[in-house]
Design a protein around this motif. Structure first.
Motif, PDB file in Angstrom:
ATOM      1  N   ALA A 158       9.000  30.775  -6.914  1.00 52.08           N
ATOM      2  CA  ALA A 158       9.017  32.188  -6.511  1.00 52.08           C
ATOM      3  C   ALA A 158      10.407  32.789  -6.712  1.00 52.08           C
ATOM      4  O   ALA A 158      10.545  33.979  -7.008  1.00 52.08           O
ATOM      5  CB  ALA A 158       8.578  32.323  -5.059  1.00 52.08           C
ATOM      6  N   SER A 159      11.438  31.930  -6.574  1.00 50.95           N
ATOM      7  CA  SER A 159      12.810  32.407  -6.756  1.00 50.95           C
ATOM      8  C   SER A 159      13.704  31.238  -7.170  1.00 50.95           C
ATOM      9  O   SER A 159      14.532  30.764  -6.377  1.00 50.95           O
ATOM     10  CB  SER A 159      13.326  33.048  -5.465  1.00 50.95           C
ATOM     11  OG  SER A 159      14.619  33.553  -5.641  1.00 50.95           O
ATOM     12  N   GLU A 179       7.217  27.664  -3.732  1.00 52.12           N
ATOM     13  CA  GLU A 179       8.370  28.346  -3.123  1.00 52.12           C
ATOM     14  C   GLU A 179       9.568  28.298  -4.066  1.00 52.12           C
ATOM     15  O   GLU A 179      10.277  29.299  -4.234  1.00 52.12           O
ATOM     16  CB  GLU A 179       8.734  27.681  -1.795  1.00 52.12           C
ATOM     17  CG  GLU A 179       9.890  28.393  -1.075  1.00 52.12           C
ATOM     18  CD  GLU A 179      10.239  27.745   0.256  1.00 52.12           C
ATOM     19  OE1 GLU A 179       9.626  28.140   1.271  1.00 52.12           O
ATOM     20  OE2 GLU A 179      11.111  26.849   0.276  1.00 52.12           O
ATOM     21  N   GLN A 216       5.568  31.954 -14.120  1.00 53.50           N
ATOM     22  CA  GLN A 216       7.010  31.839 -13.880  1.00 53.50           C
ATOM     23  C   GLN A 216       7.597  30.656 -14.636  1.00 53.50           C
ATOM     24  O   GLN A 216       8.715  30.732 -15.153  1.00 53.50           O
ATOM     25  CB  GLN A 216       7.269  31.687 -12.377  1.00 53.50           C
ATOM     26  CG  GLN A 216       8.734  31.526 -11.980  1.00 53.50           C
ATOM     27  CD  GLN A 216       9.575  32.771 -12.204  1.00 53.50           C
ATOM     28  OE1 GLN A 216       9.814  33.178 -13.343  1.00 53.50           O
ATOM     29  NE2 GLN A 216      10.013  33.397 -11.120  1.00 53.50           N
ATOM     30  N   THR A 229      16.320  30.826  -9.045  1.00 50.33           N
ATOM     31  CA  THR A 229      17.776  30.986  -9.052  1.00 50.33           C
ATOM     32  C   THR A 229      18.375  30.896  -7.645  1.00 50.33           C
ATOM     33  O   THR A 229      19.571  30.677  -7.502  1.00 50.33           O
ATOM     34  CB  THR A 229      18.176  32.327  -9.691  1.00 50.33           C
ATOM     35  OG1 THR A 229      17.459  33.388  -9.037  1.00 50.33           O
ATOM     36  CG2 THR A 229      17.848  32.345 -11.184  1.00 50.33           C
ATOM     37  N   LYS A 230      17.537  31.049  -6.645  1.00 51.14           N
ATOM     38  CA  LYS A 230      17.986  30.899  -5.247  1.00 51.14           C
ATOM     39  C   LYS A 230      18.348  29.431  -4.966  1.00 51.14           C
ATOM     40  O   LYS A 230      19.228  29.150  -4.144  1.00 51.14           O
ATOM     41  CB  LYS A 230      16.862  31.367  -4.309  1.00 51.14           C
ATOM     42  CG  LYS A 230      17.149  31.212  -2.833  1.00 51.14           C
ATOM     43  CD  LYS A 230      15.948  31.688  -2.031  1.00 51.14           C
ATOM     44  CE  LYS A 230      16.116  31.382  -0.541  1.00 51.14           C
ATOM     45  NZ  LYS A 230      14.914  31.789   0.233  1.00 51.14           N
ATOM     46  N   SER A 245      13.901  23.353  -1.275  1.00 50.49           N
ATOM     47  CA  SER A 245      12.712  24.203  -1.194  1.00 50.49           C
ATOM     48  C   SER A 245      11.570  23.400  -0.585  1.00 50.49           C
ATOM     49  O   SER A 245      11.519  22.175  -0.728  1.00 50.49           O
ATOM     50  CB  SER A 245      12.321  24.722  -2.578  1.00 50.49           C
ATOM     51  OG  SER A 245      12.179  23.653  -3.479  1.00 50.49           O
ATOM     52  N   TRP A 284      10.857  30.624 -16.727  1.00 48.73           N
ATOM     53  CA  TRP A 284      11.960  29.811 -16.215  1.00 48.73           C
ATOM     54  C   TRP A 284      12.305  28.675 -17.183  1.00 48.73           C
ATOM     55  O   TRP A 284      13.473  28.347 -17.391  1.00 48.73           O
ATOM     56  CB  TRP A 284      11.595  29.254 -14.832  1.00 48.73           C
ATOM     57  CG  TRP A 284      12.570  28.285 -14.250  1.00 48.73           C
ATOM     58  CD1 TRP A 284      12.367  26.980 -13.968  1.00 48.73           C
ATOM     59  CD2 TRP A 284      13.921  28.566 -13.867  1.00 48.73           C
ATOM     60  NE1 TRP A 284      13.496  26.419 -13.448  1.00 48.73           N
ATOM     61  CE2 TRP A 284      14.471  27.376 -13.366  1.00 48.73           C
ATOM     62  CE3 TRP A 284      14.726  29.714 -13.897  1.00 48.73           C
ATOM     63  CZ2 TRP A 284      15.786  27.283 -12.889  1.00 48.73           C
ATOM     64  CZ3 TRP A 284      16.038  29.632 -13.431  1.00 48.73           C
ATOM     65  CH2 TRP A 284      16.554  28.439 -12.938  1.00 48.73           C
TER      66      TRP A 284
END
Length: 415
Positions: A183-184, A180, A282, A186-187, A175, A286
């Motif tokens: 923001a996601s 970034e 988040q 699990t990506k 990342s 998370w």
């Protein structure tokens, strides 16, 4: 109606009434005074009795296990522990061979400690990184060992981890920046790579020996929190570091100079990435296990202070700590503050550099007498150098841990 107007009789009747009233008042006053004095004497006797009761003497605890968690100011605590061990000639449970951690990230086993087979339970201090395993730690540490650890707000902790482990953690490496990633997450984060990715999620939960990818189930988290409370006598909070040092001082019955510190392993402000409000929220989701851990022990931390020290005394002692710290900084440091890695003159005092972080260090004054110089050197000595040095002192016949840096002292006799 007949009225007796004999003045003599009237005089005596009034006199008798006054006498009766006066006697009653006097009696009540005496009675009240008796009870008051009885109560007062009781209080005095009780107070005197309390003074005669011998108070339990406060002896400094010398068997102490510190669970060193990641990115929580724990390197500063480790330096405090090492200096205390040296001051009182205590034995430290150090990592075996060339390692600088006690088997981390593997779950701790007793044989990770150098010399355990011969020394057994005769270690006083344990404070290098390990993944907590109470049954194995108890094989190394005495039965009366005091256990403590430190936590940090998971929001700044994750940002710090991102910068520090940027090059080592796959979830961070792929990342562009921390926002970034968040923001996601699990990506980028794959539980199958958990050994490489442990710093990216619930790292404190992992350090305490639990599954950092576990489902956030209320019954499970409550059981873990209760187990930690049973295993540890004290949990400090890095966000209130000075207050934590005062609480630790009281809990261990140490002196103020035993908990004096210079901040170690901190990074330059220009490497801090600003988190968006969305990222902060988040992180709570998370790293929800770490978040619950932090909230729970932040509450118990302040409750412990109120029950043992009190906020007024705490404030005074924190002031004393900061005054003493300032005095030592003026004595020891040429710049009175930490400096960037490129400005550290003595490379023997260069901290380990990791990821995108610029880990700060210190320059000492040039004109210090030998005794003051050694005191100042110990206070600014980075974790790896101090571990290597203590290892050489405790295990002189073993190969010294290699750092690839110049030695602070060419021989141990120079210390």
């Amino acid at each position: 109606v007949w009225v007796d107007k004999n003045p003599l009789k009237l005089f005596f009747s009034r006199h008798v009434r006054c006498l009766i009233i006066f006697s009653l008042c006097l009696g009540l006053t005496c009675l009240s005074g008796f009870f008051h004095m009885k109560n007062k004497n009781y209080r005095i006797s009780k107070s005197h009795e309390e003074l005669l009761i011998p108070r339990t003497p406060c002896h400094a605890k010398t068997n102490v296990m510190f669970l060193k968690t990641h990115k929580t100011a724990s390197s500063t605590v480790l330096n405090i522990m090492f200096r205390f061990a040296e001051r009182y000639n205590l034995t430290v449970a150090l990592p075996a061979d060339q390692l600088f951690h006690l088997g981390y990230p593997r779950t701790f086993l007793a044989h990770f400690v150098e010399g355990f087979e011969t020394t057994g339970q005769n270690y006083n201090i344990m404070c290098n990184h390990l993944r907590f395993n109470p049954m194995e730690v108890k094989k190394v540490m005495a039965a009366n060992t005091f256990y403590f650890s430190i936590l940090r707000n998971p929001i700044p902790l994750l940002e710090s981890s991102y910068i520090y482990y940027k090059n080592n953690v796959p979830a961070f490496r792929s990342s562009r920046n921390v926002n970034e990633f968040l923001a996601s997450p699990t990506k980028y984060y794959h539980p199958a790579d958990y050994r490489e990715n442990i710093y990216a999620r619930n790292i404190m939960w992992f350090d305490f020996g639990y599954n950092n990818n576990a489902e956030d189930d209320t019954k499970y988290t409550q059981a873990v929190l209760e187990e930690i409370e049973q295993n540890f006598h004290l949990i400090l909070i890095a966000d209130y570091f000075d207050e934590s040092m005062i609480l630790l001082k009281h809990a261990l019955c140490w002196d103020l100079d035993d908990v004096i510190y210079f901040k170690l392993n901190s990074r330059s402000q220009d490497t801090v990435q600003m988190l968006t409000p969305q990222s902060e929220e988040q992180i709570k989701a998370w790293c929800s296990l770490d978040w619950k851990l932090y909230l729970h022990f932040n509450q118990s931390f302040w409750r412990r202070i109120e029950e043992t020290i009190g906020l007024e005394v705490l404030e005074k002692e924190v002031d004393h700590l900061r005054t003493r710290q300032k005095e030592l900084m003026e004595t020891c440091l040429s710049e009175q503050e930490a400096v960037g890695k490129d400005h550290i003159r003595n490379k023997a005092l260069l901290p380990f550099q990791s990821g995108a972080a610029n880990i700060l260090g210190y320059n000492l004054k040039q004109d210090l007498d030998n005794r003051t110089l050694r005191t100042c050197q110990k206070m600014v000595m980075p974790e790896l150098q101090y571990t290597s040095y203590l290892y050489a002192v405790q295990h002189p016949h073993k190969k010294r841990k290699e750092l690839g840096l110049p030695l602070l002292w060419t021989s141990l006799q120079e210390k």
